[in-house]
Design a protein around this motif. Structure first.
Motif, PDB file in Angstrom:
ATOM      1  N   PRO A   5      -1.535  -0.049  -2.490  1.00 16.05           N
ATOM      2  CA  PRO A   5      -0.980   1.110  -3.196  1.00 16.05           C
ATOM      3  C   PRO A   5      -0.657   2.312  -2.319  1.00 16.05           C
ATOM      4  O   PRO A   5       0.140   3.150  -2.710  1.00 16.05           O
ATOM      5  CB  PRO A   5      -2.079   1.444  -4.220  1.00 16.05           C
ATOM      6  N   GLY A   6      -1.198   2.412  -1.128  1.00 14.06           N
ATOM      7  CA  GLY A   6      -0.901   3.562  -0.277  1.00 14.06           C
ATOM      8  C   GLY A   6       0.167   3.304   0.752  1.00 14.06           C
ATOM      9  O   GLY A   6       0.426   4.149   1.605  1.00 14.06           O
ATOM     10  N   SER A   7       0.815   2.149   0.684  1.00 10.40           N
ATOM     11  CA  SER A   7       1.742   1.771   1.743  1.00 10.40           C
ATOM     12  C   SER A   7       2.967   1.071   1.172  1.00 10.40           C
ATOM     13  O   SER A   7       2.982   0.659   0.019  1.00 10.40           O
ATOM     14  CB  SER A   7       1.063   0.803   2.714  1.00 10.40           C
ATOM     15  N   LEU A   8       3.969   0.921   2.046  1.00 10.38           N
ATOM     16  CA  LEU A   8       5.142   0.116   1.727  1.00 10.38           C
ATOM     17  C   LEU A   8       5.041  -1.196   2.493  1.00 10.38           C
ATOM     18  O   LEU A   8       4.571  -1.217   3.636  1.00 10.38           O
ATOM     19  CB  LEU A   8       6.426   0.849   2.158  1.00 10.38           C
ATOM     20  N   VAL A   9       5.483  -2.264   1.877  1.00  9.78           N
ATOM     21  CA  VAL A   9       5.496  -3.560   2.557  1.00  9.78           C
ATOM     22  C   VAL A   9       6.944  -3.963   2.816  1.00  9.78           C
ATOM     23  O   VAL A   9       7.863  -3.494   2.156  1.00  9.78           O
ATOM     24  CB  VAL A   9       4.769  -4.641   1.723  1.00  9.78           C
ATOM     25  N   ALA A  10       7.130  -4.838   3.786  1.00  9.73           N
ATOM     26  CA  ALA A  10       8.480  -5.270   4.142  1.00  9.73           C
ATOM     27  C   ALA A  10       9.056  -6.167   3.057  1.00  9.73           C
ATOM     28  O   ALA A  10       8.361  -7.058   2.549  1.00  9.73           O
ATOM     29  CB  ALA A  10       8.453  -5.999   5.472  1.00  9.73           C
ATOM     30  N   GLU A  11      10.316  -5.945   2.717  1.00 11.97           N
ATOM     31  CA  GLU A  11      10.998  -6.781   1.715  1.00 11.97           C
ATOM     32  C   GLU A  11      10.881  -8.265   2.085  1.00 11.97           C
ATOM     33  O   GLU A  11      10.691  -9.114   1.236  1.00 11.97           O
ATOM     34  CB  GLU A  11      12.465  -6.349   1.656  1.00 11.97           C
ATOM     35  N   GLY A  12      10.969  -8.552   3.360  1.00 12.40           N
ATOM     36  CA  GLY A  12      10.887  -9.935   3.840  1.00 12.40           C
ATOM     37  C   GLY A  12       9.495 -10.336   4.281  1.00 12.40           C
ATOM     38  O   GLY A  12       9.325 -11.345   4.958  1.00 12.40           O
ATOM     39  N   GLY A  13       8.494  -9.574   3.879  1.00 11.17           N
ATOM     40  CA  GLY A  13       7.114  -9.865   4.265  1.00 11.17           C
ATOM     41  C   GLY A  13       6.465 -10.881   3.345  1.00 11.17           C
ATOM     42  O   GLY A  13       7.102 -11.441   2.430  1.00 11.17           O
ATOM     43  N   TRP A  14       5.201 -11.100   3.578  1.00 11.43           N
ATOM     44  CA  TRP A  14       4.452 -12.067   2.760  1.00 11.43           C
ATOM     45  C   TRP A  14       2.960 -11.861   2.982  1.00 11.43           C
ATOM     46  O   TRP A  14       2.547 -11.397   4.048  1.00 11.43           O
ATOM     47  CB  TRP A  14       4.811 -13.494   3.155  1.00 11.43           C
ATOM     48  N   CYS A  15       2.150 -12.196   1.972  1.00 18.90           N
ATOM     49  CA  CYS A  15       0.696 -12.272   2.145  1.00 18.90           C
ATOM     50  C   CYS A  15       0.154 -13.312   1.171  1.00 18.90           C
ATOM     51  O   CYS A  15       0.889 -13.807   0.313  1.00 18.90           O
ATOM     52  CB  CYS A  15       0.041 -10.896   1.934  1.00 18.90           C
TER      53      CYS A  15
END
Ligand code: SF4
Length: 111
Positions: free
Chosen positions: A94-104
């Protein structure tokens, strides 16, 4: 105040109270507005939670056993602004942006 006014006031109080009961849980869902997202920083792959969830900025490099071909942040249910390009908010971070092409490993398909 007469009896009718008292009933109206009590009814109005109960309506407001019921609205409050609904609003509080919704506020905790972790959805992020575009304005809020503009103030967030990009998630670091070195972040402890990111590492715990095997987060990467580049889904094409993932070799994790639970990775499903084609899965990426932009098609994850938890990517809370599907219109966000390149970087967007995620309910898990919730405190960050993730990459559109990322994954977890928390990836959930949109179904
Ligand atoms: S939960 Fe979904 S949107 Fe968030 S980092 Fe993981 S794959 Fe990306």
């Amino acid at each position: 105040m007469n009896t009718r006014d008292s009933h109206v006031s009590r009814r109005r109080f109960l309506q407001l109270g019921a609205g409050g009961l609904v609003a509080v849980p919704l506020a905790g869902l972790g959805w992020t507005t575009a304005a809020q997202a503009a103030e967030l920083e990009r998630l670091s792959e070195d972040d402890a939670t990111a590492q715990a969830l095997s987060y990467t900025h580049d889904a094409s490099s993932v070799t994790h056993d639970s990775y499903q071909e084609g899965s990426r942040c932009s098609n994850c249910l938890l990517y809370s602004d599907p219109e966000a390009k390149e970087w967007g908010p995620c309910s898990v971070f919730p405190g960050s942006l993730v990459a559109e092409g990322g994954w977890c490993t928390a990836w959930v398909g949109r179904g």
